[in-house]
Design an enzyme around this catalytic site. Structure first.
Site, mmCIF file in Angstrom:
data_model
loop_
_atom_site.group_PDB
_atom_site.id
_atom_site.type_symbol
_atom_site.label_atom_id
_atom_site.label_comp_id
_atom_site.label_asym_id
_atom_site.label_seq_id
_atom_site.Cartn_x
_atom_site.Cartn_y
_atom_site.Cartn_z
ATOM 1 N N TRP A 21 -1.757 6.920 -14.116
ATOM 2 C CA TRP A 21 -1.674 5.786 -15.041
ATOM 3 C C TRP A 21 -2.503 6.152 -16.274
ATOM 4 C CZ3 TRP A 21 -5.473 1.273 -14.919
ATOM 5 C CH2 TRP A 21 -5.015 0.193 -15.681
ATOM 6 N N ASP A 45 -8.290 3.543 -6.164
ATOM 7 C CA ASP A 45 -7.826 2.504 -7.083
ATOM 8 C C ASP A 45 -6.630 1.811 -6.432
ATOM 9 O OD1 ASP A 45 -7.306 0.849 -9.161
ATOM 10 O OD2 ASP A 45 -6.269 2.361 -10.370
ATOM 11 N N LYS A 62 -0.783 -7.777 -9.049
ATOM 12 C CA LYS A 62 0.587 -7.621 -8.547
ATOM 13 C C LYS A 62 0.803 -8.403 -7.262
ATOM 14 C CE LYS A 62 0.320 -4.933 -11.820
ATOM 15 N NZ LYS A 62 0.414 -3.596 -12.262
HETATM 16 N N1 PMP Z 1 -4.678 0.796 -11.492
HETATM 17 C C1 PMP Z 1 -3.377 1.071 -11.512
HETATM 18 C C2 PMP Z 1 -2.905 2.346 -10.905
HETATM 19 C C3 PMP Z 1 -2.478 0.182 -12.094
HETATM 20 O O1 PMP Z 1 -1.193 0.475 -12.098
HETATM 21 C C4 PMP Z 1 -2.967 -1.010 -12.655
HETATM 22 C C5 PMP Z 1 -2.036 -2.003 -13.292
HETATM 23 N N2 PMP Z 1 -1.115 -1.526 -14.149
HETATM 24 C C6 PMP Z 1 -4.342 -1.251 -12.606
HETATM 25 C C7 PMP Z 1 -5.160 -0.332 -12.018
HETATM 26 C C8 PMP Z 1 -5.019 -2.444 -13.228
HETATM 27 O O2 PMP Z 1 -4.465 -3.655 -13.041
HETATM 28 P P1 PMP Z 1 -5.114 -4.976 -13.597
HETATM 29 O O3 PMP Z 1 -6.203 -4.654 -14.524
HETATM 30 O O4 PMP Z 1 -3.992 -5.696 -14.256
HETATM 31 O O5 PMP Z 1 -5.598 -5.711 -12.370
#
Ligand code: PMP
Length: 401
Positions: free
Chosen positions: A130, A211, A246
């Site tokens: 990511w 993560d 999610k």
């Molecule tokens: N880590 C990964 C691999 C992700 O895909 C995402 C969301 N796109 C996140 C962390 C962070 O998500 P958020 O900050 O929206 O909770």
């Protein structure tokens, strides 16, 4: 001071959302941002979330600050989701949690914490990963190193090459891993590979950073936590970032957590004091609403059952779309093997499209895909699958048509 500023480049993923919004084509399709959509293309608010919010509206009586580490009960529930109710790390008190603004907030707290207290440590990321991983870690002042991960030839993970690279890391380096639903490839190590990966990481004296942004989107809440189990061995140190964007559909409420597992309770308390110090100088204390919603759902047996049903429905739809996307692509581009899309997990797969092909799809067909070729399978619908795959195939392999 502002007169001579140069504009920052648009975000690789969120930047495309703006272009999509402005596109007047009624048949436009957006497979960029990682957001779950239902069969009608909408991102619904979960019924369990709505009910929790209704209860909170009635019962919430103060708006004073939360503690620096957030809602205490929420921390407990996060740890239970990670480890399951019986794990030794719960009873021993050697795991501590801070509630963070989303998973991204948790990653930034990790970056700041590591950079301040272990300034020599580098953070290793998978190729690819990511894009916000290296961006957040660098913003915190950390140096980023890379380990090979995805094998485009098989559409799977090359665990051998990954471990060879990690064997060259210096003791004290951090290794960022995706426990399930790897973003952007959808390719995860086999369940049986995690113990071997953990062996190498601990043998080398490295710090695993899991993560965990998609727990429950792959095969199930417990099934997806196989990596957590492999790393949380007795006495082992682990960092885990949770996101509930999610799996609770709470994206804009910014709700996540950072859990640190130490060798014993006393060390864990020291770690927590340093994490709180890091948080205090960043956002001071977390927003309440998202954490309160998650906590309300997880502490009520009926709401929890309802949430687990809703989570299973999202998971089943994604895996159904994976199968349909793989089959439909196979028909439109019979010379290629799309089995890797069916085998993948989570919202994303790499389509194999080049940046130029992605540009052509956007400009000529209003089909929006991230430039690295990442497609959000959870943004697809059965209704538009034929058109979608026909369009992708027309640029992916123009000679086969
Ligand atoms: N880590 C990964 C691999 C992700 O895909 C995402 C969301 N796109 C996140 C962390 C962070 O998500 P958020 O900050 O929206 O909770």
């Amino acid at each position: 001071m502002f007169q001579h500023l140069e504009a920052a480049p648009p975000d690789a993923i969120l930047g495309l959302a703006d272009t999509f919004r402005r596109d007047p084509n009624p048949q436009k399709i957006n497979l960029t941002v990682g957001v779950y959509c239902d069969a009608s293309g909408k991102t619904p608010v979960l019924a369990s979330v709505k009910e929790a919010e209704r209860r909170l509206l009635e019962t919430e009586s103060v708006k004073t600050y939360l503690a620096i580490d957030g809602i205490a009960e929420y921390g407990l529930q996060v740890r239970e989701l990670l480890f399951g109710p019986e794990h030794e790390a719960l009873a021993s008190g050697r795991a501590v949690t801070v509630q963070t603004p989303g998973g991204t907030g948790g990653l930034r707290v990790v970056g700041d914490f590591i950079h301040r207290l272990f300034p020599q440590a580098r953070v290793w990321c998978s190729t690819p990963t990511w894009p916000n991983h290296p961006a957040v870690f660098r913003a915190a002042g950390m140096e980023v190193a890379w380990y090979p991960y995805y094998d485009p030839a098989t559409g799977g993970v090359d665990v051998g090459r990954m471990l060879d690279a990690l064997r060259t890391a210096a003791a004290g380096d951090v290794v960022c891993l995706h426990p399930c639903c790897h973003n952007p490839t959808g390719a995860d190590p086999a369940a049986g590979d995690w113990d071997g990966i953990a062996d190498v990481i601990f043998d080398r004296g490295l710090m695993p950073l899991l993560d965990f942004a998609y727990q429950g989107f792959g095969d199930g809440l417990r099934e997806d936590a196989r990596a957590v189990e492999a790393f949380c061995r007795p006495g082992a140190e682990v960092l885990i970032v949770s996101s509930f964007s999610k799996n609770f559909g709470l994206y804009r409420e910014r709700v996540g957590a950072l859990t640190a597992v130490a060798a014993d309770r006393r060390t864990a308390e020291t770690v927590l004091s340093q994490l709180k110090n890091t948080v205090r100088t960043n956002y001071s204390n977390p927003p309440s609403h998202g954490g309160a919603v998650v906590s309300t759902i997880l502490s009520d047996a009926d709401l929890r059952r309802q949430w687990e049903r809703e989570l299973a429905a999202m998971r089943d739809r994604i895996n159904g779309m994976r199968a349909l996307f793989a089959d439909t692509m196979q028909r439109h581009a019979p010379g290629r093997d799309f089995g890797f899309i069916r085998r993948g997990r989570g919202m994303f797969s790499l389509s194999g499209l080049s940046p130029e092909q992605v540009d052509a799809l956007r400009e000529r067909h209003s089909l929006y895909i991230v430039r690295d070729g990442r497609v959000n399978v959870a943004g697809m619908t059965a209704d538009s699958m034929e058109r979608l795959c026909g369009t992708i195939a027309s640029v992916l392999c123009p000679h086969s048509l």
